[in-house]
Scaffold this motif. Structure first.
Motif, PDB file in Angstrom:
ATOM      1  N   LYS A 101       0.821  -1.213   0.128  1.00  0.00           N
ATOM      2  CA  LYS A 101      -0.250  -0.113  -0.169  1.00  0.00           C
ATOM      3  C   LYS A 101       0.804   1.088  -0.124  1.00  0.00           C
ATOM      4  CE  LYS A 101      -4.460  -1.840   1.953  1.00  0.00           C
ATOM      5  NZ  LYS A 101      -5.075  -2.074   3.057  1.00  0.00           N
ATOM      6  N   ASP A 102       2.043   1.315   0.379  1.00  0.00           N
ATOM      7  CA  ASP A 102       2.855   2.356   0.439  1.00  0.00           C
ATOM      8  C   ASP A 102       3.534   2.676  -0.965  1.00  0.00           C
ATOM      9  OD1 ASP A 102       4.986   0.526   0.494  1.00  0.00           O
ATOM     10  OD2 ASP A 102       5.855   0.913   2.422  1.00  0.00           O
ATOM     11  N   SER A 103       3.158   1.952  -2.088  1.00  0.00           N
ATOM     12  CA  SER A 103       3.847   2.163  -3.292  1.00  0.00           C
ATOM     13  C   SER A 103       3.188   3.522  -3.890  1.00  0.00           C
ATOM     14  CB  SER A 103       3.594   0.951  -4.065  1.00  0.00           C
ATOM     15  OG  SER A 103       3.751  -0.116  -3.708  1.00  0.00           O
ATOM     16  N   PRO A 104       3.632   4.175  -4.759  1.00  0.00           N
ATOM     17  CA  PRO A 104       2.969   5.311  -5.284  1.00  0.00           C
ATOM     18  C   PRO A 104       1.898   4.773  -5.907  1.00  0.00           C
ATOM     19  CG  PRO A 104       5.264   5.169  -6.013  1.00  0.00           C
ATOM     20  CD  PRO A 104       4.898   3.880  -5.011  1.00  0.00           C
ATOM     21  N   SER A 105       0.692   5.866  -6.115  1.00  0.00           N
ATOM     22  CA  SER A 105      -0.441   5.362  -6.701  1.00  0.00           C
ATOM     23  C   SER A 105      -0.308   5.140  -8.287  1.00  0.00           C
ATOM     24  CB  SER A 105      -1.530   6.515  -6.454  1.00  0.00           C
ATOM     25  OG  SER A 105      -1.076   7.639  -6.978  1.00  0.00           O
ATOM     26  N   GLU A 106       0.411   5.930  -9.010  1.00  0.00           N
ATOM     27  CA  GLU A 106       0.716   5.787 -10.527  1.00  0.00           C
ATOM     28  C   GLU A 106       1.241   4.328 -10.548  1.00  0.00           C
ATOM     29  OE1 GLU A 106       4.127   8.406  -9.139  1.00  0.00           O
ATOM     30  OE2 GLU A 106       2.073   8.328  -8.890  1.00  0.00           O
ATOM     31  N   GLU A 107       1.970   3.737  -9.671  1.00  0.00           N
ATOM     32  CA  GLU A 107       2.502   2.498  -9.740  1.00  0.00           C
ATOM     33  C   GLU A 107       1.516   1.393 -10.058  1.00  0.00           C
ATOM     34  OE1 GLU A 107       5.087  -0.104  -7.004  1.00  0.00           O
ATOM     35  OE2 GLU A 107       6.265   1.591  -7.335  1.00  0.00           O
ATOM     36  N   LEU A 108       0.428   1.729  -9.258  1.00  0.00           N
ATOM     37  CA  LEU A 108      -0.794   0.802  -9.167  1.00  0.00           C
ATOM     38  C   LEU A 108      -1.532   0.772 -10.564  1.00  0.00           C
ATOM     39  CD1 LEU A 108      -2.850  -1.422  -7.826  1.00  0.00           C
ATOM     40  CD2 LEU A 108      -4.170   0.489  -6.920  1.00  0.00           C
ATOM     41  N   ALA A 109      -1.640   1.866 -11.279  1.00  0.00           N
ATOM     42  CA  ALA A 109      -2.307   1.914 -12.351  1.00  0.00           C
ATOM     43  C   ALA A 109      -1.329   1.171 -13.498  1.00  0.00           C
ATOM     44  CB  ALA A 109      -2.583   3.292 -12.696  1.00  0.00           C
ATOM     45  N   ASN A 110      -0.186   1.434 -13.616  1.00  0.00           N
ATOM     46  CA  ASN A 110       0.669   0.887 -14.482  1.00  0.00           C
ATOM     47  C   ASN A 110       0.871  -0.672 -14.284  1.00  0.00           C
ATOM     48  OD1 ASN A 110       1.417   3.318 -15.588  1.00  0.00           O
ATOM     49  ND2 ASN A 110       3.282   3.718 -14.234  1.00  0.00           N
ATOM     50  N   SER A 111       0.731  -1.092 -12.920  1.00  0.00           N
ATOM     51  CA  SER A 111       0.872  -2.599 -12.643  1.00  0.00           C
ATOM     52  C   SER A 111      -0.331  -2.972 -13.272  1.00  0.00           C
ATOM     53  CB  SER A 111       0.868  -2.773 -11.199  1.00  0.00           C
ATOM     54  OG  SER A 111       1.926  -2.376 -10.520  1.00  0.00           O
ATOM     55  N   ILE A 112      -1.685  -2.488 -13.191  1.00  0.00           N
ATOM     56  CA  ILE A 112      -2.783  -3.006 -13.676  1.00  0.00           C
ATOM     57  C   ILE A 112      -2.613  -3.317 -15.344  1.00  0.00           C
ATOM     58  CG2 ILE A 112      -5.392  -2.507 -14.107  1.00  0.00           C
ATOM     59  CD1 ILE A 112      -5.219  -1.248 -11.475  1.00  0.00           C
ATOM     60  N   ARG A 113      -2.177  -2.387 -16.059  1.00  0.00           N
ATOM     61  CA  ARG A 113      -1.925  -2.386 -17.361  1.00  0.00           C
ATOM     62  C   ARG A 113      -1.087  -3.538 -17.694  1.00  0.00           C
ATOM     63  NH1 ARG A 113      -1.541   3.420 -16.518  1.00  0.00           N
ATOM     64  NH2 ARG A 113      -3.626   4.296 -17.074  1.00  0.00           N
ATOM     65  N   ILE A 114       0.017  -3.672 -17.070  1.00  0.00           N
ATOM     66  CA  ILE A 114       0.977  -4.636 -17.361  1.00  0.00           C
ATOM     67  C   ILE A 114       0.353  -6.126 -16.821  1.00  0.00           C
ATOM     68  CG2 ILE A 114       3.231  -5.806 -16.460  1.00  0.00           C
ATOM     69  CD1 ILE A 114       4.178  -2.947 -15.804  1.00  0.00           C
ATOM     70  N   ILE A 115      -0.299  -6.378 -16.063  1.00  0.00           N
ATOM     71  CA  ILE A 115      -1.077  -7.542 -15.539  1.00  0.00           C
ATOM     72  C   ILE A 115      -2.185  -7.847 -16.660  1.00  0.00           C
ATOM     73  CG2 ILE A 115      -2.687  -8.460 -13.687  1.00  0.00           C
ATOM     74  CD1 ILE A 115      -0.803  -7.302 -11.738  1.00  0.00           C
TER      75      ILE A 115
END
Length: 199
Positions: A102-116
């Motif tokens: 949860k302490d990852s930057p928020s843009e990292e979550l969106a990028n991770s979703i696209r990669i997944i």
């Protein structure tokens, strides 16, 4: 459009995550759940592409829900505060597509979703290090004894449940304390729980 369900028992975090992801042009949050049970219902009802799931939730944990989704089309991302090797191991066995902190930057979550969505897996780097730090040192039987202790059972009750003598239970306990490098049963339970080794 990537359709997302979020399962998170902290309402503020749930709202914030939903708002952040809705800002992305290619994503839409179609459902929000407060526990793993609700998440499963929403996933079956809404057929999203991805479910972002916390681990420690009431009614059904994120890991239990992820286990049940193993053969479903919906990809699961675990988003948690806990970088524990036992949790990570269980998540990998459940076939989750991502495990992020949860302490990852928020843009990292969106990028991770696209990669997944492109068919790859994403694990927080800290977890990969932890995963190689060492596994549960207890045998299955020793783990079983410790789980019964954690359930509040005394030596006599454990002995009758496992069809062994109280002396054997005491031997197991001393081996457990030794292997976990702790001074008493309470510390042993705390250490085992902290590592995420309880099934």
């Amino acid at each position: 459009m990537i359709r997302i369900v979020i399962a998170e028992d902290q309402r503020m975090v749930l709202g914030a995550l939903g708002s952040l992801l809705d800002l992305e042009e290619d994503m839409e949050v179609v459902g929000k759940a407060n526990n793993g049970e609700e998440a499963l219902q929403l996933i079956h009802q809404l057929q999203p592409d991805i479910c972002i799931m916390d681990i420690e939730m009431p009614v059904k944990s994120g890991l239990d829900a992820a286990d049940e989704l193993k053969n479903e089309a919906c990809k699961v991302i675990i988003l948690t505060t806990f970088a524990r090797s036992g949790y990570f191991e269980r998540a990998r066995k459940a076939g989750v597509s991502g495990y992020l902190l949860k302490d990852s930057p928020s843009e990292e979550l969106a990028n991770s979703i696209r990669i997944i969505m492109d068919g790859r897996r994403i694990y927080a780097p800290e977890l990969v290090d932890i995963a190689y730090e060492g596994d549960n040192p207890l045998t299955d039987r020793e783990s079983q004894v410790l789980e019964l202790i954690a359930d509040g059972k005394n030596t006599k009750e454990i002995a009758s449940e496992l069809y062994i003598t109280t002396g054997t239970v005491r031997n197991y306990i001393s081996v457990i304390l030794d292997k976990l490098d702790v001074g008493n049963r309470i510390e042993a339970i705390a250490r085992f729980r902290e590592k995420g080794w309880f099934k």
